[in-house]
Design a protein around this motif. Structure first.
Motif, PDB file in Angstrom:
ATOM      1  N   LEU A 199      52.126  90.768 -21.890  1.00  0.00           N
ATOM      2  CA  LEU A 199      51.729  90.415 -23.251  1.00  0.00           C
ATOM      3  C   LEU A 199      51.963  91.606 -24.187  1.00  0.00           C
ATOM      4  O   LEU A 199      52.494  91.457 -25.297  1.00  0.00           O
ATOM      5  N   ALA A 200      51.593  92.786 -23.713  1.00  0.00           N
ATOM      6  CA  ALA A 200      51.793  93.983 -24.525  1.00  0.00           C
ATOM      7  C   ALA A 200      53.279  94.180 -24.818  1.00  0.00           C
ATOM      8  O   ALA A 200      53.664  94.503 -25.950  1.00  0.00           O
ATOM      9  N   SER A 201      54.111  93.963 -23.804  1.00  0.00           N
ATOM     10  CA  SER A 201      55.551  94.124 -23.993  1.00  0.00           C
ATOM     11  C   SER A 201      56.066  93.160 -25.055  1.00  0.00           C
ATOM     12  O   SER A 201      56.846  93.523 -25.924  1.00  0.00           O
ATOM     13  N   LEU A 202      55.621  91.899 -24.974  1.00  0.00           N
ATOM     14  CA  LEU A 202      56.057  90.904 -25.940  1.00  0.00           C
ATOM     15  C   LEU A 202      55.637  91.282 -27.346  1.00  0.00           C
ATOM     16  O   LEU A 202      56.371  91.113 -28.315  1.00  0.00           O
ATOM     17  N   LEU A 203      54.419  91.827 -27.472  1.00  0.00           N
ATOM     18  CA  LEU A 203      53.907  92.197 -28.786  1.00  0.00           C
ATOM     19  C   LEU A 203      54.653  93.388 -29.352  1.00  0.00           C
ATOM     20  O   LEU A 203      54.918  93.476 -30.553  1.00  0.00           O
ATOM     21  N   VAL A 204      54.993  94.323 -28.469  1.00  0.00           N
ATOM     22  CA  VAL A 204      55.523  95.602 -28.923  1.00  0.00           C
ATOM     23  C   VAL A 204      57.036  95.573 -29.117  1.00  0.00           C
ATOM     24  O   VAL A 204      57.569  96.253 -29.991  1.00  0.00           O
ATOM     25  N   LEU A 205      57.704  94.740 -28.330  1.00  0.00           N
ATOM     26  CA  LEU A 205      59.162  94.770 -28.318  1.00  0.00           C
ATOM     27  C   LEU A 205      59.806  94.631 -29.709  1.00  0.00           C
ATOM     28  O   LEU A 205      60.740  95.373 -30.029  1.00  0.00           O
ATOM     29  N   PRO A 206      59.328  93.717 -30.556  1.00  0.00           N
ATOM     30  CA  PRO A 206      59.940  93.616 -31.891  1.00  0.00           C
ATOM     31  C   PRO A 206      59.891  94.930 -32.662  1.00  0.00           C
ATOM     32  O   PRO A 206      60.819  95.253 -33.407  1.00  0.00           O
ATOM     33  N   PHE A 207      58.819  95.695 -32.448  1.00  0.00           N
ATOM     34  CA  PHE A 207      58.698  96.971 -33.158  1.00  0.00           C
ATOM     35  C   PHE A 207      59.638  98.032 -32.579  1.00  0.00           C
ATOM     36  O   PHE A 207      59.912  99.035 -33.208  1.00  0.00           O
ATOM     37  N   TYR A 208      60.071  97.794 -31.343  1.00  0.00           N
ATOM     38  CA  TYR A 208      60.975  98.744 -30.702  1.00  0.00           C
ATOM     39  C   TYR A 208      62.427  98.552 -31.155  1.00  0.00           C
ATOM     40  O   TYR A 208      63.251  99.442 -30.978  1.00  0.00           O
ATOM     41  N   ILE A 209      62.729  97.360 -31.701  1.00  0.00           N
ATOM     42  CA  ILE A 209      64.116  97.052 -32.058  1.00  0.00           C
ATOM     43  C   ILE A 209      64.739  98.091 -32.997  1.00  0.00           C
ATOM     44  O   ILE A 209      65.858  98.548 -32.757  1.00  0.00           O
ATOM     45  N   PRO A 210      64.032  98.501 -34.078  1.00  0.00           N
ATOM     46  CA  PRO A 210      64.647  99.522 -34.952  1.00  0.00           C
ATOM     47  C   PRO A 210      64.985 100.807 -34.208  1.00  0.00           C
ATOM     48  O   PRO A 210      66.049 101.396 -34.427  1.00  0.00           O
ATOM     49  N   VAL A 211      64.089 101.218 -33.307  1.00  0.00           N
ATOM     50  CA  VAL A 211      64.349 102.437 -32.534  1.00  0.00           C
ATOM     51  C   VAL A 211      65.619 102.259 -31.713  1.00  0.00           C
ATOM     52  O   VAL A 211      66.482 103.146 -31.663  1.00  0.00           O
ATOM     53  N   LEU A 212      65.746 101.087 -31.101  1.00  0.00           N
ATOM     54  CA  LEU A 212      66.912 100.809 -30.264  1.00  0.00           C
ATOM     55  C   LEU A 212      68.193 100.833 -31.111  1.00  0.00           C
ATOM     56  O   LEU A 212      69.174 101.497 -30.766  1.00  0.00           O
ATOM     57  N   ILE A 213      68.159 100.128 -32.246  1.00  0.00           N
ATOM     58  CA  ILE A 213      69.359 100.017 -33.081  1.00  0.00           C
ATOM     59  C   ILE A 213      69.808 101.383 -33.603  1.00  0.00           C
ATOM     60  O   ILE A 213      70.975 101.773 -33.467  1.00  0.00           O
ATOM     61  N   PHE A 214      68.864 102.135 -34.157  1.00  0.00           N
ATOM     62  CA  PHE A 214      69.254 103.423 -34.738  1.00  0.00           C
ATOM     63  C   PHE A 214      69.535 104.454 -33.646  1.00  0.00           C
ATOM     64  O   PHE A 214      70.378 105.330 -33.816  1.00  0.00           O
ATOM     65  N   GLY A 215      68.854 104.332 -32.512  1.00  0.00           N
ATOM     66  CA  GLY A 215      69.105 105.244 -31.400  1.00  0.00           C
ATOM     67  C   GLY A 215      70.514 105.065 -30.864  1.00  0.00           C
ATOM     68  O   GLY A 215      71.266 106.034 -30.694  1.00  0.00           O
ATOM     69  N   VAL A 216      70.896 103.817 -30.630  1.00  0.00           N
ATOM     70  CA  VAL A 216      72.243 103.536 -30.136  1.00  0.00           C
ATOM     71  C   VAL A 216      73.266 103.907 -31.211  1.00  0.00           C
ATOM     72  O   VAL A 216      74.325 104.478 -30.907  1.00  0.00           O
ATOM     73  N   GLY A 217      72.915 103.625 -32.472  1.00  0.00           N
ATOM     74  CA  GLY A 217      73.821 103.965 -33.576  1.00  0.00           C
ATOM     75  C   GLY A 217      74.146 105.443 -33.599  1.00  0.00           C
ATOM     76  O   GLY A 217      75.317 105.841 -33.710  1.00  0.00           O
ATOM     77  N   ALA A 218      73.118 106.272 -33.448  1.00  0.00           N
ATOM     78  CA  ALA A 218      73.329 107.723 -33.479  1.00  0.00           C
ATOM     79  C   ALA A 218      74.177 108.166 -32.296  1.00  0.00           C
ATOM     80  O   ALA A 218      75.104 108.975 -32.445  1.00  0.00           O
ATOM     81  N   ALA A 219      73.857 107.618 -31.122  1.00  0.00           N
ATOM     82  CA  ALA A 219      74.574 108.037 -29.918  1.00  0.00           C
ATOM     83  C   ALA A 219      76.036 107.593 -29.967  1.00  0.00           C
ATOM     84  O   ALA A 219      76.935 108.331 -29.568  1.00  0.00           O
ATOM     85  N   GLU A 220      76.277 106.373 -30.487  1.00  0.00           N
ATOM     86  CA  GLU A 220      77.657 105.873 -30.545  1.00  0.00           C
ATOM     87  C   GLU A 220      78.485 106.652 -31.555  1.00  0.00           C
ATOM     88  O   GLU A 220      79.653 106.953 -31.318  1.00  0.00           O
ATOM     89  N   ALA A 221      77.847 106.974 -32.675  1.00  0.00           N
ATOM     90  CA  ALA A 221      78.556 107.771 -33.673  1.00  0.00           C
ATOM     91  C   ALA A 221      78.938 109.119 -33.079  1.00  0.00           C
ATOM     92  O   ALA A 221      80.010 109.657 -33.354  1.00  0.00           O
TER      93      ALA A 221
END
Lengths: 225, 210
Positions: free
Chosen positions: A162-184
């Motif tokens: 349940l915690a994972s489901l609640l938290v995951l949407p908030f993790y999306i920005p971290v994932l997107i910008f994290g991958v963005g920085a690494a790919e760049a």
């Protein structure tokens, strides 16, 4: 108050380091997931280095989630949380101490082993500094935002899902910008997309420093009563 | 902190648990050097009342005040609460555990207080033992020891003698009496006759059960 904060932080670090504390669990999970990816995908080096930043971040995120559910639950179940709420330290700072402890025992070790795993995935060595910087900037947000989910589900048995489901949407920005920085960084920092991603990552983390503890403390208060 | 006229006063309290009215219209006062002993059947609200005083449970109706206490701090910060859960971590050792709670609850890094509290509950010889190896009675004593390690005027004890043998029950009663003589307050829930000197009884549950 500072003394109580340090005492709590030190206790959490000590507990994580001991048997049953789960300190090494996230790192081990991270290692296992990344190590089996080449086996599943096949030994295509070009493909591996292409997906490496995304793979590393996804595995990191899952590893952080894995250890999150016990953040407050262990203290809730044995009555420690009652006592923690009866000291001079406000619950917001209790949440900061616990989230910081979680980052030091989970987020930081993950960042440290990430370069080794990067080699496994044939990530260009030149992009390691940028990847590490992005992970250092992004992982605290995982702990601090995750604290909200952990606090909300503190009274739920097997609340991890349940915690994972609640938290995951908030993790999306971290994932997107994290991958963005690494790919760049892998692409050799053409233009300033990488820097922008890093800045956004920093902003998300700074925001989580405020939102996480306040949200977690509110959730804990609701659950304690 | 002005503890000269310290007094715990509750007025017209009510407690709701899961939509069920546990008790209502409860008023009492405890002065310095006094103990209030809560008795009553299972489920009559003894533990709930203690948790309400500690600020751990919502007060459905009425007020609880620690008159003459530190108005800058919540009641919870001025009381010790020893409940059914012992708040112990199996992987920490006995001395570490008490040292942590002493520091966290505002007693500072006070080795003398920790040693004194361990000694008072006959735990000194177990100081280096991990909590996971303790017996139920030893765990109980360790969780009680923090009330001695950090001075706070009001002790809230929820069946403190559970799992204690005769010698340790007597030891605990001595310590409680010393606390009362030195001007402390105690609210304790129990099924036993504790033999505290200035004790008043409050029997819960009868008016609601009727």
């Amino acid at each position: 108050m500072r003394r109580a904060f340090l005492a709590l932080l030190l206790r959490d670090l000590r507990l994580a380091a001991r048997l049953g504390g789960g300190g090494g669990m996230a790192v081990f999970f991270f290692l296992v997931v990344v190590a089996i990816v080449p086996l599943g995908i096949g030994p295509d080096k070009a493909l591996l280095s292409l997906i490496a930043p995304g793979m590393l971040w996804v595995a990191l995120l899952l590893a952080a989630l894995l250890t999150l559910d016990r953040l407050f639950q262990a203290d809730f179940e044995d009555g420690s949380l009652d006592l923690l709420s009866m000291g001079a330290l406000p619950l917001e700072l209790v949440a900061v101490a616990k989230a910081l402890g979680h980052w030091l025992t989970t987020g930081l070790p993950l960042v440290v082993v990430a370069p080794v795993l990067g080699l496994l995935l044939n990530l260009p060595v030149a992009s390691f500094p940028a990847l590490l910087l992005a992970m250092l900037a992004g992982t605290p947000a995982l702990s601090f935002l995750g604290a909200i989910g952990a606090a909300l589900t503190v009274g739920v048995r097997r609340g991890g899902l349940l915690a994972s489901l609640l938290v995951l949407p908030f993790y999306i920005p971290v994932l997107i910008f994290g991958v963005g920085a690494a790919e760049a960084a892998s692409a050799g920092f053409e233009g300033d997309a990488g820097v922008q991603s890093l800045l956004f990552l920093g902003a998300v983390t700074l925001g989580s420093f405020v939102l996480g503890p306040v949200g977690a403390a509110a959730a804990l208060r609701a659950n304690l009563r | 902190m002005t503890t000269s006229e310290l007094r715990l006063a509750a007025h017209d309290l009510a407690c709701l648990r899961g939509g069920r009215l546990v008790f209502e219209g409860l008023s009492f006062a405890v002065a310095r050097g006094e103990a209030l002993v809560l008795t009553g059947a299972n489920g009559s609200g003894k533990s709930s009342l203690l948790r309400q005083i500690a600020g751990l449970l919502e007060i459905a109706h009425g007020t609880i005040a620690l008159e003459g206490g530190d108005s800058e701090r919540t009641i919870g910060e001025q009381v010790h609460y020893v409940g059914h859960l012992d708040a112990l971590k199996p992987s920490m050792n006995v001395a570490e555990t008490l040292r942590f709670w002493t520091e966290y609850l505002g007693g500072g890094r006070n080795e003398a207080a920790v040693a004194h509290a361990l000694d008072a509950f006959a735990l000194a010889s177990l100081a280096d033992l991990p909590v996971g190896y303790l017996s139920a009675g030893q765990r109980r004593r360790l969780s009680l020891a923090r009330v001695l390690a950090v001075p706070r005027p009001l002790w809230l004890l929820d069946e403190p003698t559970v799992a204690l043998d005769a010698a340790n029950t007597a030891r605990l009663l001595d310590l409680m009496n010393v606390h009362l003589v030195s001007g402390g307050l105690i609210v304790a829930a129990t099924h036993l006759d504790l033999g505290l000197v200035p004790a008043r009884m409050l029997r819960l549950g009868e008016e609601v059960a009727a």
